[in-house]
Design a protein around this motif. Sequence first.
Motif, PDB file in Angstrom:
ATOM      1  N   UNK A 166       0.814  -1.217   0.000  1.00 38.31           N
ATOM      2  CA  UNK A 166       0.000   0.000   0.000  1.00 38.31           C
ATOM      3  C   UNK A 166       0.847   1.267   0.000  1.00 38.31           C
ATOM      4  N   UNK A 167       2.084   1.176   0.506  1.00 42.12           N
ATOM      5  CA  UNK A 167       2.904   2.361   0.729  1.00 42.12           C
ATOM      6  C   UNK A 167       3.176   3.183  -0.533  1.00 42.12           C
ATOM      7  N   UNK A 168       3.531   2.582  -1.686  1.00 42.48           N
ATOM      8  CA  UNK A 168       3.785   3.414  -2.878  1.00 42.48           C
ATOM      9  C   UNK A 168       2.561   4.185  -3.348  1.00 42.48           C
ATOM     10  N   UNK A 169       1.382   3.681  -2.998  1.00 42.16           N
ATOM     11  CA  UNK A 169       0.136   4.321  -3.408  1.00 42.16           C
ATOM     12  C   UNK A 169      -0.241   5.476  -2.476  1.00 42.16           C
ATOM     13  N   UNK A 170       0.096   5.334  -1.181  1.00 41.17           N
ATOM     14  CA  UNK A 170      -0.398   6.263  -0.164  1.00 41.17           C
ATOM     15  C   UNK A 170       0.116   7.690  -0.377  1.00 41.17           C
ATOM     16  N   UNK A 171       1.396   7.832  -0.725  1.00 37.13           N
ATOM     17  CA  UNK A 171       1.977   9.168  -0.875  1.00 37.13           C
ATOM     18  C   UNK A 171       1.289  10.017  -1.929  1.00 37.13           C
ATOM     19  N   UNK A 172       1.217   9.556  -3.193  1.00 34.30           N
ATOM     20  CA  UNK A 172       0.550  10.351  -4.229  1.00 34.30           C
ATOM     21  C   UNK A 172      -0.930  10.605  -3.925  1.00 34.30           C
ATOM     22  N   UNK A 173      -1.618   9.613  -3.338  1.00 32.90           N
ATOM     23  CA  UNK A 173      -3.036   9.801  -3.010  1.00 32.90           C
ATOM     24  C   UNK A 173      -3.187  10.904  -1.963  1.00 32.90           C
ATOM     25  N   UNK A 174      -2.301  10.911  -0.971  1.00 36.57           N
ATOM     26  CA  UNK A 174      -2.342  11.959   0.056  1.00 36.57           C
ATOM     27  C   UNK A 174      -2.099  13.334  -0.562  1.00 36.57           C
TER      28      UNK A 174
ATOM     29  N   UNK B 277      -8.308   6.827   2.395  1.00 37.48           N
ATOM     30  CA  UNK B 277      -6.892   6.520   2.636  1.00 37.48           C
ATOM     31  C   UNK B 277      -6.633   6.287   4.118  1.00 37.48           C
ATOM     32  N   UNK B 278      -7.236   7.109   4.975  1.00 38.89           N
ATOM     33  CA  UNK B 278      -7.031   6.931   6.419  1.00 38.89           C
ATOM     34  C   UNK B 278      -7.631   5.610   6.892  1.00 38.89           C
ATOM     35  N   UNK B 279      -8.789   5.240   6.345  1.00 36.97           N
ATOM     36  CA  UNK B 279      -9.415   3.973   6.751  1.00 36.97           C
ATOM     37  C   UNK B 279      -8.568   2.783   6.353  1.00 36.97           C
ATOM     38  N   UNK B 280      -8.092   2.770   5.120  1.00 38.94           N
ATOM     39  CA  UNK B 280      -7.328   1.619   4.649  1.00 38.94           C
ATOM     40  C   UNK B 280      -5.966   1.544   5.337  1.00 38.94           C
ATOM     41  N   UNK B 281      -5.481   2.698   5.848  1.00 41.57           N
ATOM     42  CA  UNK B 281      -4.195   2.720   6.556  1.00 41.57           C
ATOM     43  C   UNK B 281      -4.347   2.481   8.054  1.00 41.57           C
ATOM     44  N   UNK B 282      -5.603   2.259   8.523  1.00 42.01           N
ATOM     45  CA  UNK B 282      -5.868   2.055   9.952  1.00 42.01           C
ATOM     46  C   UNK B 282      -5.432   3.261  10.785  1.00 42.01           C
ATOM     47  N   UNK B 283      -5.692   4.453  10.282  1.00 42.72           N
ATOM     48  CA  UNK B 283      -5.309   5.678  10.986  1.00 42.72           C
ATOM     49  C   UNK B 283      -6.562   6.456  11.373  1.00 42.72           C
ATOM     50  N   UNK B 284      -6.597   6.933  12.600  1.00 40.65           N
ATOM     51  CA  UNK B 284      -7.757   7.667  13.065  1.00 40.65           C
ATOM     52  C   UNK B 284      -7.747   9.128  12.687  1.00 40.65           C
TER      53      UNK B 284
END
Length: 501
Positions: A137-145, A173-180
């Motif tokens: 998931x990490x390579x996707x998270x940066x550009x999406x953010x 993105x926050x949900x799939x990353x388990x971040x509140x």
Amino acid sequence: MEPDSAQASGPRAGSCGPGGRPSALGQAFSQILSHLTGPESRQGPARSAALRDLGALLEATEWARLLEGGAELLGKVAAALERHAAPPAEQDGGGDGSAAAAVAEKAAAVGLLLMKLVRKAEAAKPSRPSPAWRAALRPLAGPVYLFAVTHSLEQPWTRPRSREVAGEVLASLLRVSDCGSVAGFLRGESEDDTGSFPVIMGLLKPGLDKESWKNNPATKHIFSWTLQQVTRPWLNQHLEKILPPSLLISDDYQTENKVLGVQCLHHIVLHVPAADLLQYNRAQVLYHALFHHLYLPEHQLIQAVLLCLLDLFPVLEKALHWQGGAARPTTHCEEVLQLVLTHMEPEHRILLRRTYARNLPAFVTRLGILTVRHLKRLERVILGYLEVYDGPEEEARLKILETLKLLMQYTWPRISCRLVVLLKALLKLVCDVARDPNLTPEPVKNALLEEATDCLLVLDHCSQGQVKGLLARVLQSCEDSKVVDCLRKVQLSEGAPYRGT
């Protein structure tokens, strides 16, 4: 195929079919990527076709299959989409209304594609995601953010629809990353989680150097907003990455950028330990960069700079060591106060007068008894500002009265010799405000009269009751009820001579 196993053999797992040939999915992604990033991406039809093909591909393919092209390839596609929706540079018409509307429309379409991609990952998310799944998931998270922050903030290139879509992308993105929260996403939700802040800063870094930081007008806002989500004690470990861009933005010729940069510097001052700021003389660099801005007559910039300096002074003064024998050295706070008073005396612009007056009490409080060094200049400024009407809100005069009260409390042994001058100024203010027919709202009048009365009370204490004796004759001849009420409060007050704070 399980998502974990798709990543287990590395980021390029499944990218080639039998005989080492690229898989059909990998070929499709590569073709879409070339259409979005190559020379033909400037042509509307080719670009629109690539977006349609990508939408159909995401709709028909599950997350495990999408990973067959490689997690890095998915990240490249997301980065290409983020760049495709980026607002144009200012010199390319970034501020034009039609261009901004086109960017917002394009961002809404790109946001729906990114949301599909993130929701595919969310649907395939195991109950306990493994490190391999998170790595995919990490390579996707940066550009999406970057896309979500660019288009979720209220900016000239955004519209309600694009902000709504971008907000949904960020929430997914926050949900799939388990971040509140965004802060948790950036700093990490646990001790073992380093968070995504280093990744985001790595993506922003090429666009934050001296030559390129204005190419994308969103970059400075992404950096500023992201920086302010990370607080103490996590921020200091990134100091080397965040301090240079903040100084660069604050040093721009445009006031808007100066203010944004100073706000970033203020956040750093608040959330980085003093020891780290003092190391390598960083605090002195910050001080000189901020002090330079005080010469510019821009009230928004002056306000941001003074607030930042007031929080920087305690850090700077940790490095000062007074031995007690020689004269106490001039502090940085005193240097700034001297310059502020120099600018205040001749200043006639209302917004600047309010800005200076608004921050003056904090300087007096900060210096305490050392304010006595600047008593003559403060007296001139206070008397001058008390005479001038400041508009319906009377912010400047209210703050000047607060400053006078603090000044008398800290320097009370020197006040009795200034009794007549200060008493005349306060009585004139009380009479002017009480007789003002309609310029000032009644609540503001009452606040002014209350502050002036408090100053008269403190002045009476500092002069060992002399004010009561002088006011006795005034009360005999005064006919205005509001003035009489204020003066009687002083006459009826009790207390021993004032002995400071």
